[in-house]
Design a protein around this motif. Sequence first.
Motif, PDB file in Angstrom:
ATOM      1  N   ARG A  16      53.969  44.306  41.951  1.00  6.90           N
ATOM      2  CA  ARG A  16      53.755  45.074  41.023  1.00  6.90           C
ATOM      3  C   ARG A  16      51.915  45.767  41.632  1.00  6.90           C
ATOM      4  N   ALA A  17      51.241  44.951  40.904  1.00  8.10           N
ATOM      5  CA  ALA A  17      49.803  44.939  40.581  1.00  8.10           C
ATOM      6  C   ALA A  17      48.883  44.945  42.619  1.00  8.10           C
ATOM      7  N   LEU A  18      49.500  43.789  43.096  1.00  7.66           N
ATOM      8  CA  LEU A  18      48.863  43.735  44.475  1.00  7.66           C
ATOM      9  C   LEU A  18      49.074  45.323  45.357  1.00  7.66           C
ATOM     10  N   GLN A  19      50.526  45.501  44.789  1.00  6.54           N
ATOM     11  CA  GLN A  19      50.521  47.204  45.394  1.00  6.54           C
ATOM     12  C   GLN A  19      49.722  48.228  45.081  1.00  6.54           C
ATOM     13  N   GLN A  20      49.532  47.348  44.025  1.00  2.00           N
ATOM     14  CA  GLN A  20      48.813  48.923  43.672  1.00  2.00           C
ATOM     15  C   GLN A  20      47.072  49.095  43.316  1.00  2.00           C
ATOM     16  N   ASP A  21      46.612  48.029  44.285  1.00  2.00           N
ATOM     17  CA  ASP A  21      45.390  47.445  44.565  1.00  2.00           C
ATOM     18  C   ASP A  21      45.401  45.445  45.666  1.00  2.00           C
ATOM     19  N   CYS A  22      45.171  45.547  46.691  1.00  2.00           N
ATOM     20  CA  CYS A  22      45.144  43.958  47.190  1.00  2.00           C
ATOM     21  C   CYS A  22      43.940  43.361  46.728  1.00  2.00           C
ATOM     22  N   ARG A  23      43.546  44.062  46.472  1.00  2.00           N
ATOM     23  CA  ARG A  23      41.485  44.139  46.874  1.00  2.00           C
ATOM     24  C   ARG A  23      41.410  43.132  45.647  1.00  2.00           C
ATOM     25  N   LEU A  24      42.355  43.276  44.581  1.00  2.00           N
ATOM     26  CA  LEU A  24      42.198  42.528  43.391  1.00  2.00           C
ATOM     27  C   LEU A  24      41.169  41.113  43.759  1.00  2.00           C
ATOM     28  N   SER A  25      40.370  40.905  42.938  1.00  2.00           N
ATOM     29  CA  SER A  25      40.591  39.285  42.400  1.00  2.00           C
ATOM     30  C   SER A  25      40.991  37.705  42.163  1.00  2.00           C
ATOM     31  N   ASN A  26      41.105  37.049  41.869  1.00  2.00           N
ATOM     32  CA  ASN A  26      42.618  36.508  41.745  1.00  2.00           C
ATOM     33  C   ASN A  26      42.077  36.388  40.188  1.00  2.00           C
ATOM     34  N   ALA A  27      40.626  36.112  39.414  1.00  2.00           N
ATOM     35  CA  ALA A  27      40.781  36.062  38.530  1.00  2.00           C
ATOM     36  C   ALA A  27      41.228  37.902  37.497  1.00  2.00           C
ATOM     37  N   GLN A  28      41.162  38.979  37.892  1.00  2.00           N
ATOM     38  CA  GLN A  28      41.239  40.035  37.542  1.00  2.00           C
ATOM     39  C   GLN A  28      43.358  40.121  37.798  1.00  2.00           C
ATOM     40  N   LEU A  29      43.810  40.476  38.720  1.00  2.00           N
ATOM     41  CA  LEU A  29      44.723  39.884  38.319  1.00  2.00           C
ATOM     42  C   LEU A  29      45.804  39.362  37.410  1.00  2.00           C
ATOM     43  N   ALA A  30      45.061  37.928  37.414  1.00  2.00           N
ATOM     44  CA  ALA A  30      46.042  36.823  36.402  1.00  2.00           C
ATOM     45  C   ALA A  30      45.939  37.483  34.911  1.00  2.00           C
ATOM     46  N   GLU A  31      44.608  37.921  34.593  1.00  2.00           N
ATOM     47  CA  GLU A  31      43.988  39.159  33.623  1.00  2.00           C
ATOM     48  C   GLU A  31      45.188  40.435  33.710  1.00  2.00           C
ATOM     49  N   LYS A  32      45.398  41.381  34.200  1.00  2.00           N
ATOM     50  CA  LYS A  32      46.251  42.348  34.529  1.00  2.00           C
ATOM     51  C   LYS A  32      47.751  41.880  34.413  1.00  2.00           C
ATOM     52  N   VAL A  33      48.411  40.700  34.833  1.00  2.00           N
ATOM     53  CA  VAL A  33      49.640  40.387  34.772  1.00  2.00           C
ATOM     54  C   VAL A  33      49.480  39.321  33.267  1.00  2.00           C
TER      55      VAL A  33
END
Length: 156
Positions: A16-33
């Motif tokens: 879901r997070a990557l579909q909203q913004d696939c440009r997130l860094s791994n650190a940003q993605l990890a924090e978000k999820v």
Amino acid sequence: MPDEFQLSSGDRAIIRALQQDCRLSNAQLAEKVGMSASACWRRVRALEEAGVIAGYGAVIDADRAGLGFHAIVHVTLARHDRSAVQRVMTELTLRPEVVECYATTGQYDYHLRVLCADMAAYRRFLDDFLFRLPAIESAQTNVVLEDLKRRSVVPV
């Protein structure tokens, strides 16, 4: 690789997070999820390797990119022998104007989403390409007047 990948709740959150913004860094993605960066990286790699994440890309506004003519084209084949069907499928997948193509059951054999600059370009697509394929019997065009809902997001 198994045919069906079992998605965990964490996998679904990543998707879901990557579909909203696939440009997130791994650190940003990890924090978000709510995962550690290393666990998140491993899950993303597993999703990619399993083919659940098939790729990454930008969402383009077709009108602003100069492709203001949008049509849904319903295609009927005159012949269904293997070589004729294979040629049609190959040719349709190679044409840049055909942005989506579905082989379906029902009245029509294929449903295409076609983007062109204008009506003249669409007419050239029909005359110079589609109607020159020997297996094509007919094509019915529905011009899209307005995109009411268009999503590339998969509801996981």
